[in-house]
Design an enzyme around this catalytic site. Sequence first.
Site, PDB file in Angstrom:
ATOM      1  N   ASN A   1       0.842  -1.206   0.000  1.00 42.65           N
ATOM      2  CA  ASN A   1       0.000   0.000   0.000  1.00 42.65           C
ATOM      3  C   ASN A   1       0.872   1.249   0.000  1.00 42.65           C
ATOM      4  O   ASN A   1       2.102   1.148  -0.040  1.00 42.65           O
ATOM      5  CB  ASN A   1      -0.955  -0.028   1.194  1.00 42.65           C
ATOM      6  CG  ASN A   1      -0.198  -0.139   2.504  1.00 42.65           C
ATOM      7  OD1 ASN A   1       0.596   0.731   2.846  1.00 42.65           O
ATOM      8  ND2 ASN A   1      -0.404  -1.237   3.223  1.00 42.65           N
TER       9      ASN A   1
ATOM     10  N   ASP B   1      -4.438  -5.986   4.793  1.00 50.78           N
ATOM     11  CA  ASP B   1      -5.532  -6.756   5.383  1.00 50.78           C
ATOM     12  C   ASP B   1      -5.553  -8.195   4.886  1.00 50.78           C
ATOM     13  O   ASP B   1      -6.080  -9.075   5.550  1.00 50.78           O
ATOM     14  CB  ASP B   1      -6.873  -6.079   5.064  1.00 50.78           C
ATOM     15  CG  ASP B   1      -7.051  -4.811   5.892  1.00 50.78           C
ATOM     16  OD1 ASP B   1      -6.513  -4.771   7.005  1.00 50.78           O
ATOM     17  OD2 ASP B   1      -7.710  -3.873   5.413  1.00 50.78           O
TER      18      ASP B   1
ATOM     19  N   LYS C   1     -13.737   1.010  15.394  1.00 47.41           N
ATOM     20  CA  LYS C   1     -12.438   0.307  15.417  1.00 47.41           C
ATOM     21  C   LYS C   1     -11.834   0.329  16.824  1.00 47.41           C
ATOM     22  O   LYS C   1     -11.265  -0.654  17.282  1.00 47.41           O
ATOM     23  CB  LYS C   1     -11.448   0.981  14.455  1.00 47.41           C
ATOM     24  CG  LYS C   1     -11.715   0.682  13.012  1.00 47.41           C
ATOM     25  CD  LYS C   1     -10.634   1.271  12.135  1.00 47.41           C
ATOM     26  CE  LYS C   1     -10.995   1.046  10.679  1.00 47.41           C
ATOM     27  NZ  LYS C   1     -10.041   1.665   9.763  1.00 47.41           N
TER      28      LYS C   1
END
Length: 399
Positions: A206, A275, A334
């Site tokens: 990423n 992820d 979260k």
Amino acid sequence: MPTVVLGISGSVAAYRAADLARELMRHGFTVRACLTDAAAKFVTPALFEALTGQPCLQDTFEEPDRGRMAHIDWARQADAVVVAPATANVLAKLAHGIADDMLTTIALAHTGRLILAPAMNPAMFASDPVRSALDVLRSRAAVIVEPDEGEVACGEQGQGKLASIPQIVRAIEGVARAGRLLEGQRVLITSGPTQEPFDQVRFLTNRSSGKMGSALARAALLLGAEVTVIHGPQREPLPMEAHRIPVQTAREMEEAAFAALPGHQWVVGAAAVADYRFAQVESGKHRRTGEPISVTLVPNPDVVAGLAHAAEPGVRLIGFAAEPSSELDVARRKLAAKGLWAIAANDVSVPGIGFDADANALTLVFADGTVAESGRRSKLECALFLWETCIARQLNSQS
Ligand code: C5P
């Protein structure tokens, strides 16, 4: 006794540095003065040696202790390095890392926050080069003690008079005190991206640069912590004083973080952990066939949530939530789902902040629902905001 290096550059206000030296000594500091050549046209080393009882340096090659490089010793031993008065010339040199005399060399070798009290003609102070030098220095967490308005030595009116001695002393005390806020405490930080291999030459990753993780490490070191950083392959360099543990994948990050966890009082998850990973990693290099391929991705462990689960009671875990919106709902969810003490939300849809940028704007959300905002600042300033806010809360909750 805390030690301050008092750098004096060539403004007429150099004479006021004598009072500043005395006042700092009254506040319990050992004062070591250092003059630029221009300052020595206004005041003398003899004056500061008599006042402080310490050698006063001017030439880069002076060594009060023979065989010991004074610029390194003084920079290392100082609890604070202040330049008062700071001229336009010294500010420009500090902003660009020019170290062509003893004062600028000590300032460059010092790893703590610089305190700078500019004094100059108002037109010079308002000039673009001085403004941009101050912006650069602020973004590196220098504390600028703004000059006062009034009549300056050349007879002009405006902003440029050296700030008052009590104001400068307060700034120095603030930096010296902050340098002990995390003393004796250990901080564990995850930083940067992870890389999940597809085959021997390709991987999934990423846009994380590791700039926020690096700034958090640097800020924690400035506050006196011992810092461990578990980092993916990031472009941004990490501070040399931190223990640095390089990893590549999310699972390696998890393993290294679990091994490092015992003995840490603070954990910050600033890494952008992938992820998912490929269910199967091909050995060698996948060959192009011209046909579509499908791959299976399997979920990676949530490192920070796992650490929160495993940590002893009392360990403070702080996560990050980079979201494409300023809404805090997702960050709050979260925070709860991962079992964190606080989460730092940042809106990555705003241009110029967040991923790969030098600036950020954090909204810290605590488990009790309270919120604190940093405003848009350099990542180092955001990191200092995060630590100072979290430490203040921790102290409040203890009292
Ligand atoms: O769920 P999300 O990835 O947005 O959560 C972000 C926070 O969780 C960050 O603090 C990040 O470092 C951490 N995280 C993690 N392991 C993952 C995913 C996220 O530690 N696999």
